[in-house]
Design a protein around this motif. Structure first.
Motif, mmCIF file in Angstrom:
data_model
loop_
_atom_site.group_PDB
_atom_site.id
_atom_site.type_symbol
_atom_site.label_atom_id
_atom_site.label_comp_id
_atom_site.label_asym_id
_atom_site.label_seq_id
_atom_site.Cartn_x
_atom_site.Cartn_y
_atom_site.Cartn_z
ATOM 1 N N LYS A 39 96.891 65.066 -1.927
ATOM 2 C CA LYS A 39 98.090 65.573 -1.343
ATOM 3 C C LYS A 39 98.174 67.076 -1.015
ATOM 4 O O LYS A 39 98.735 67.596 -0.295
ATOM 5 N N LEU A 40 97.421 67.685 -2.139
ATOM 6 C CA LEU A 40 97.493 69.414 -1.940
ATOM 7 C C LEU A 40 96.985 69.809 -0.443
ATOM 8 O O LEU A 40 97.549 70.483 0.172
ATOM 9 N N ASP A 41 95.982 69.177 -0.113
ATOM 10 C CA ASP A 41 94.985 69.638 1.066
ATOM 11 C C ASP A 41 96.134 69.565 2.401
ATOM 12 O O ASP A 41 96.389 70.342 3.277
ATOM 13 N N ALA B 40 100.959 67.315 -9.068
ATOM 14 C CA ALA B 40 101.097 66.156 -9.949
ATOM 15 C C ALA B 40 100.455 64.995 -9.492
ATOM 16 O O ALA B 40 100.065 64.148 -9.930
ATOM 17 N N HIS B 41 100.791 64.622 -8.205
ATOM 18 C CA HIS B 41 100.287 63.532 -7.529
ATOM 19 C C HIS B 41 98.689 63.740 -7.713
ATOM 20 O O HIS B 41 98.257 62.461 -7.839
ATOM 21 N N ASP B 42 98.040 64.408 -7.397
ATOM 22 C CA ASP B 42 96.679 64.616 -7.170
ATOM 23 C C ASP B 42 95.919 64.460 -8.680
ATOM 24 O O ASP B 42 94.990 63.850 -8.693
ATOM 25 N N GLU B 43 96.549 64.888 -9.621
ATOM 26 C CA GLU B 43 96.101 64.723 -11.074
ATOM 27 C C GLU B 43 96.408 63.248 -11.235
ATOM 28 O O GLU B 43 95.329 62.724 -12.072
ATOM 29 N N LEU B 44 97.558 62.625 -11.108
ATOM 30 C CA LEU B 44 97.763 61.395 -11.305
ATOM 31 C C LEU B 44 96.761 60.341 -10.818
ATOM 32 O O LEU B 44 96.050 59.792 -11.401
ATOM 33 N N GLY C 16 84.970 62.105 1.007
ATOM 34 C CA GLY C 16 86.140 62.931 1.578
ATOM 35 C C GLY C 16 87.236 63.162 0.351
ATOM 36 O O GLY C 16 87.739 64.332 0.028
ATOM 37 N N ILE C 17 87.713 62.101 -0.283
ATOM 38 C CA ILE C 17 88.630 62.103 -1.151
ATOM 39 C C ILE C 17 88.173 62.784 -2.428
ATOM 40 O O ILE C 17 88.808 63.787 -3.071
ATOM 41 N N MET C 18 86.777 62.472 -2.977
ATOM 42 C CA MET C 18 86.296 63.218 -4.065
ATOM 43 C C MET C 18 86.219 64.819 -4.023
ATOM 44 O O MET C 18 86.244 65.750 -4.806
ATOM 45 N N GLU C 19 85.786 65.310 -2.585
ATOM 46 C CA GLU C 19 85.555 66.565 -2.231
ATOM 47 C C GLU C 19 87.069 67.274 -2.273
ATOM 48 O O GLU C 19 87.079 68.499 -2.523
ATOM 49 N N SER C 20 88.141 66.563 -1.719
ATOM 50 C CA SER C 20 89.251 67.081 -1.828
ATOM 51 C C SER C 20 89.899 67.287 -3.204
ATOM 52 O O SER C 20 90.651 68.189 -3.334
#
Length: 474
Positions: A101-103, A178-182, A237-241
């Motif tokens: 979500k951050l990106d 918080a979403h991306d950490e979760l 892509g997910i891991m890069e982000s």
């Protein structure tokens, strides 16, 4: 006069987009338009009635949309913002289904004219493509939404209502960070580990070694590594982000892994069993949490069995309301007697006497049972033996869970808190307490769907986890 339908534009028809289109098409409040880049996908969607209308041109789909859902990887969704900005009506909402979500939130902020509310439904399979879509994918799912700080509340509500219409059990607001950490913990690392386990088990120096490993893998391997079949380019892509959060999640996994490894290396298999037992409990609790909701549970048990403290922990795990029936009775009494000096529940009991107190208790439980939404109720010890508590009240309270603790444990807690009215006049309070408990246990056994016996040393949250794990099997 018919209410105007909500025009939902599904942009991208993979597993998630196709499933969302199918789910929303079943809801009469929505009119669903869909678009995909590939002509073959659009043709398949038309032939299989995915959505109410299939558009060949994206601008045509966007120009009438009330909400546009970008159902594609984050990079592709970001590339769509310019077209959304150009063609969507000024009040339309834009959301997405991306797993970071951050990106995407930062990219959306560059288009302040867009009403963007990020979304992430916690649903999916290892399959991909519109052909794998099905309307029930989002049933009972949790969905996280990530509104910007300046979001209009009506935009958030429209986004929330769309996911509920698709079948979601609960929609929860969360910040992008918080979403991306979760999800690094709950999803991203799992895909990495599934692939790593597949490589460690099936990669081989020669065909014979590899064949034997193929032969040696059965349902355990299949179930554990299922998500290793997911799309590699999407997961790159997910891991890069989300690399920093994924690395932090890997450290947490390594910490637990080292505990298991250390126990085996040192021969401490008691410790190994305890770790495995804890993992089993937590997974069982998660399965109980994922049962269809809203959860409506009522905890019963003898005095000081832990109904209130465990009930609060259980309500927190379920994001449900917690109600102590004694507190609710206190509120009802004072609402009926405005201006009366405040009385405790014990004082109300002494004032009313047994019969009138039980009538008040029944009225309290009737009011509680009529409330909507998820809730956990801690019942008074005599509630289930109350002759004024009817079957419709009990049914409205939901599943009854009996917390059974030994008399000596409960008695020590009673002594610490002071004798209740029904024991204060007894010649031998402890004997009367044990006698009363025996009678009440018969009632609890009659009404309870489950009996939970907390283990020595359990915290209230441990007991709540045991309840959830037992609910999964019930």
């Amino acid at each position: 006069m018919m209410e105007k339908k909500i025009n939902a534009a599904i942009v991208g028809l993979g597993l998630l987009g196709g499933s969302l289109a199918k789910a929303l098409t079943k809801d009469a409040r929505f009119r669903v338009g869909v678009w995909a880049r590939r002509e073959e996908t659009r043709r398949w969607a038309m032939e299989n009635h995915v959505g109410d209308e299939v558009f060949s041109e994206l601008p045509e789909l966007l120009k009438t949309a009330d909400i546009a859902v970008l159902c594609m990887p984050v990079e592709s969704a970001i590339s769509m913002f310019e077209q959304c900005s150009r063609y969507l009506p000024p009040a339309s909402v834009v959301t997405d289904i991306g797993s970071v979500k951050l990106d995407i939130c930062q990219a959306a902020a560059k288009f302040p004219e867009l009403h963007f509310v990020g979304s992430h439904p916690m649903a999916g399979t290892e399959k991909s493509g519109c052909e794998a879509s099905f309307a029930e994918l989002y049933n009972n799912a949790d969905v996280f939404i990530v509104p910007p700080d300046n979001a209009d509340e009506k935009d958030v509500i429209l986004c929330r209502d769309m996911w509920l219409a698709a079948g979601a059990a609960r929609v929860e607001r969360i910040s992008a960070a918080a979403h991306d950490e979760l999800v690094a913990d709950t999803s991203h690392v799992l895909h990495l580990l599934a692939s790593a386990m597949t490589l460690s088990i099936l990669e081989a120096p020669d065909p014979e070694y590899q064949r034997r490993h193929f032969a040696g893998c059965a349902t355990g391997f299949r179930d554990t590594t299922r998500i290793a079949s997911s799309n590699p380019a999407m997961w790159r892509g997910i891991m890069e982000s989300n690399a920093p959060a994924v690395l932090a999640a890997l450290e947490r996994f390594e910490h637990q892994y080292r505990h298991f490894k250390s126990a085996i290396e040192s021969g401490d298999f008691d410790r190994f069993e305890e770790l495995f037992k804890r993992g089993k409990l937590l997974r069982g609790a998660w399965l109980g949490y994922k049962k269809p909701r809203p959860a409506r549970l009522a905890l019963c048990g003898i005095k000081h069995c832990g109904k209130s403290v465990s009930g609060k922990a259980l309500a927190a795990l379920l994001a449900a309301d917690f109600i102590d029936s004694d507190d609710a009775l206190f509120e009802l009494w004072h609402a009926r007697h405005p201006g009366t000096p405040e009385k405790s529940v014990r004082e109300i009991y002494r004032t009313l006497g047994e019969a009138e107190f039980r009538r008040l208790e029944a009225d309290t439980l009737r009011e509680i049972s009529s409330r909507s939404g998820a809730r956990v109720v801690a019942l008074g010890g005599g509630a289930l033996s109350n002759c004024f508590v009817t079957e419709d009240i009990l049914s409205g309270l939901g599943s009854v869970i009996w917390l059974d603790v030994p008399d000596n444990v409960a008695w020590s807690r009673v002594c610490a808190g002071g004798l209740p009215p029904f024991l204060s006049s007894a010649a031998d309070p402890e004997t009367e307490f044990i006698r009363s408990n025996a009678a009440r246990r018969q009632v609890f056994e009659q009404h309870a769907a489950l009996k939970i016996v907390p283990e020595t040393g359990d915290s209230p949250r441990d007991t709540a986890l045991r309840i959830l794990a037992a609910l999964e099997k019930n």
